[in-house]
Enzyme design. Structure first.
Site, PDB file in Angstrom:
ATOM      1  N   ARG A  94       0.883  -1.175   0.000  1.00  0.00           N
ATOM      2  CA  ARG A  94       0.000   0.000   0.000  1.00  0.00           C
ATOM      3  C   ARG A  94       0.910   1.212   0.000  1.00  0.00           C
ATOM      4  O   ARG A  94       1.655   1.423   0.963  1.00  0.00           O
ATOM      5  CB  ARG A  94      -0.910  -0.019   1.235  1.00  0.00           C
TER       6      ARG A  94
ATOM      7  N   HIS B 163      -7.132   0.712  -6.758  1.00  0.00           N
ATOM      8  CA  HIS B 163      -7.358  -0.195  -5.618  1.00  0.00           C
ATOM      9  C   HIS B 163      -8.024  -1.475  -6.152  1.00  0.00           C
ATOM     10  O   HIS B 163      -9.183  -1.755  -5.864  1.00  0.00           O
ATOM     11  CB  HIS B 163      -8.262   0.508  -4.606  1.00  0.00           C
TER      12      HIS B 163
ATOM     13  N   GLN C 267      -9.886  -4.093  -3.852  1.00  0.00           N
ATOM     14  CA  GLN C 267     -11.189  -3.620  -3.403  1.00  0.00           C
ATOM     15  C   GLN C 267     -12.243  -3.931  -4.456  1.00  0.00           C
ATOM     16  O   GLN C 267     -13.337  -4.426  -4.151  1.00  0.00           O
ATOM     17  CB  GLN C 267     -11.120  -2.105  -3.167  1.00  0.00           C
TER      18      GLN C 267
ATOM     19  N   ASP D 194     -17.142   7.201  -1.918  1.00  0.00           N
ATOM     20  CA  ASP D 194     -15.921   7.038  -1.116  1.00  0.00           C
ATOM     21  C   ASP D 194     -15.639   8.396  -0.464  1.00  0.00           C
ATOM     22  O   ASP D 194     -16.264   9.410  -0.821  1.00  0.00           O
ATOM     23  CB  ASP D 194     -14.774   6.594  -2.051  1.00  0.00           C
TER      24      ASP D 194
ATOM     25  N   CYS E 150     -16.319   1.567   0.041  1.00  0.00           N
ATOM     26  CA  CYS E 150     -15.158   0.717   0.338  1.00  0.00           C
ATOM     27  C   CYS E 150     -14.762   0.788   1.804  1.00  0.00           C
ATOM     28  O   CYS E 150     -14.078  -0.117   2.293  1.00  0.00           O
ATOM     29  CB  CYS E 150     -13.990   1.120  -0.551  1.00  0.00           C
TER      30      CYS E 150
ATOM     31  N   ARG F 123     -13.541  -8.849   0.845  1.00  0.00           N
ATOM     32  CA  ARG F 123     -12.105  -8.602   0.644  1.00  0.00           C
ATOM     33  C   ARG F 123     -11.331  -9.882   0.958  1.00  0.00           C
ATOM     34  O   ARG F 123     -10.404 -10.252   0.262  1.00  0.00           O
ATOM     35  CB  ARG F 123     -11.619  -7.467   1.563  1.00  0.00           C
TER      36      ARG F 123
HETATM   37  N1  NVA Z   1      -9.871   6.660  -1.577  1.00  0.00           N
HETATM   38  C1  NVA Z   1      -9.519   6.198  -0.248  1.00  0.00           C
HETATM   39  C2  NVA Z   1      -9.733   4.731  -0.159  1.00  0.00           C
HETATM   40  C3  NVA Z   1      -9.378   4.114   1.161  1.00  0.00           C
HETATM   41  C4  NVA Z   1      -9.617   2.646   1.195  1.00  0.00           C
HETATM   42  C5  NVA Z   1      -8.066   6.572   0.051  1.00  0.00           C
HETATM   43  O1  NVA Z   1      -7.231   6.450  -0.845  1.00  0.00           O
HETATM   44  O2  NVA Z   1      -7.785   6.998   1.162  1.00  0.00           O
HETATM   45  N1   CP Z   2     -11.243  -0.371   1.945  1.00  0.00           N
HETATM   46  C1   CP Z   2      -9.988  -0.448   2.424  1.00  0.00           C
HETATM   47  O1   CP Z   2      -9.009  -0.645   1.688  1.00  0.00           O
HETATM   48  O2   CP Z   2      -9.904  -0.325   3.782  1.00  0.00           O
HETATM   49  P1   CP Z   2      -8.555  -0.076   4.600  1.00  0.00           P
HETATM   50  O3   CP Z   2      -8.024   1.267   4.186  1.00  0.00           O
HETATM   51  O4   CP Z   2      -8.968  -0.102   6.047  1.00  0.00           O
HETATM   52  O5   CP Z   2      -7.591  -1.171   4.274  1.00  0.00           O
END
Ligand code: NVA
Ligand code: CP
Length: 320
Positions: free
Chosen positions: A117, A144, A147, A238, A278, A306
């Site tokens: 990540r 992502h 997801q 989101d 998500c 997931r």
């Molecule tokens: N768009 C959000 C998704 C988190 C799972 C982010 O990147 O923070």
């Molecule tokens: N939806 C998702 O990726 O959640 P986290 O950021 O908690 O991993």
């Protein structure tokens, strides 16, 4: 019968490959992953059809916070009989203490695959190009995909089909929106996003989604949330400020407020429409409590899926 005999040649070709973008998958590979995910979901609690007995391992690199990705990848590896190794933001100094390429070249000597990540998608590309093991995108600024595989599984369970479905995105044209639009295109679902001007998905990603889309599935971007949601089978939103954009949160709240998903907006969707998020959610911003906690919400099914979708991804990429 081996679990592998259930899957198409195309899905089995995923072995050794990386998953950085939904566009790394063919339509047949997406169905193969979803079918394996469903099989693993049904088998959960009994004997897992994949059991590596400790012979496979996954390094999990996190530059940002996570609940769902962290728990489901670690648990998924354990349920497949593999070994997960979690490396948090303070641990390896990716690109600071040591170059991304050197980290990747070390990891490939020890583990079977890497899930990362990261803030900058280019770090994933460099990692994939430096390591001879699969690299899985656990969220970047661009996409992502894990997801969206869970979300497609959720939609297939809820709607009974993906092809021909109409999926609306409301809010920021962000990483999740990018993967969703490519995912919809691959499975023959139409995708329509309503975003404020200046916050649309990247034009390159829209073009990419259109290039892989089945003839009858459209990919559209509009500004009016009602137009996007009208007669849709699913409404997805989101957070308005993603991780790394926290300093823009107050400006974004002002711009995005007309894009809140509430009961009034959901009333324009089909009667059977599913609400998707998500998570994590900022309640009262992009979604109201009544929608997130209401009967149309599939947000916790997405979170559960997931686990199943990622077990399928791990099993196919790492192999038997
Ligand atoms: N768009 C959000 C998704 C988190 C799972 C982010 O990147 O923070
Ligand atoms: N939806 C998702 O990726 O959640 P986290 O950021 O908690 O991993």
């Amino acid at each position: 019968m081996s679990v592998w005999s259930l899957y198409t040649e195309d899905a089995l070709r995923l072995r050794g490959r990386s998953l950085l973008s939904m566009a790394d998958l063919t339509p047949d590979q997406v169905s193969g992953i979803l079918d394996l995910a469903s099989a693993l979901k049904s088998a959960r609690g009994g004997v897992c059809p994949v059991n590596w007995s400790g012979s496979r391992s996954l390094a999990m690199i996190f530059e940002k916070a996570s609940l769902r990705t962290r728990v489901t990848f670690e648990l998924g590896m354990r349920e497949l009989g593999g070994v997960p190794i979690v490396l948090g933001p303070a641990e390896i100094g990716l690109g600071k203490r040591e170059s991304v390429g050197d980290v990747a070249r070390n990891l490939e000597r020890w583990v079977s695959a890497v899930m990362a990540r990261v803030f900058d998608h280019r770090v994933l590309v460099e990692m994939r190009d430096s390591a001879g093991i699969p690299v899985i995108n656990g969220l970047s600024d661009l996409e992502h995909p894990c997801q969206i595989l869970a979300d497609l599984l959720t939609l297939r369970e809820r709607l009974g089909r993906l092809e021909g479905a109409r999926i609306a995105w409301v809010g920021d044209g962000n990483n999740v929106a990018h993967s969703l639009m490519i995912g919809c295109a691959l499975v023959g679902a139409s995708f329509i996003a309503a975003c404020p001007r200046g916050y649309e998905p990247r034009p390159e990603t829209v073009a990419l989604a259109r290039s892989v889309s089945a003839a009858e599935a459209s990919v559209e971007v509009v500004t009016d949330p009602i137009e996007a949601v009208r007669a849709s089978d699913a409404v997805y939103t989101d957070v308005w400020a993603s991780m790394g954009q926290e300093h823009e949160a107050s400006e974004r709240r002002r711009v995005f407020m007309p894009y809140q998903v509430n009961s009034a907006l959901m009333a324009h969707a089909s009667e059977h429409a599913v609400f998707l998020h998500c998570l994590p959610a900022h309640r009262g911003d992009e979604v109201t409590d009544e929608v997130l906690d209401g009967p149309q919400s599939a947000a916790l099914d997405q979170a559960e899926n997931r686990l199943h979708a990622q077990k399928a991804v791990l099993a196919l990429l790492i192999g038997a």
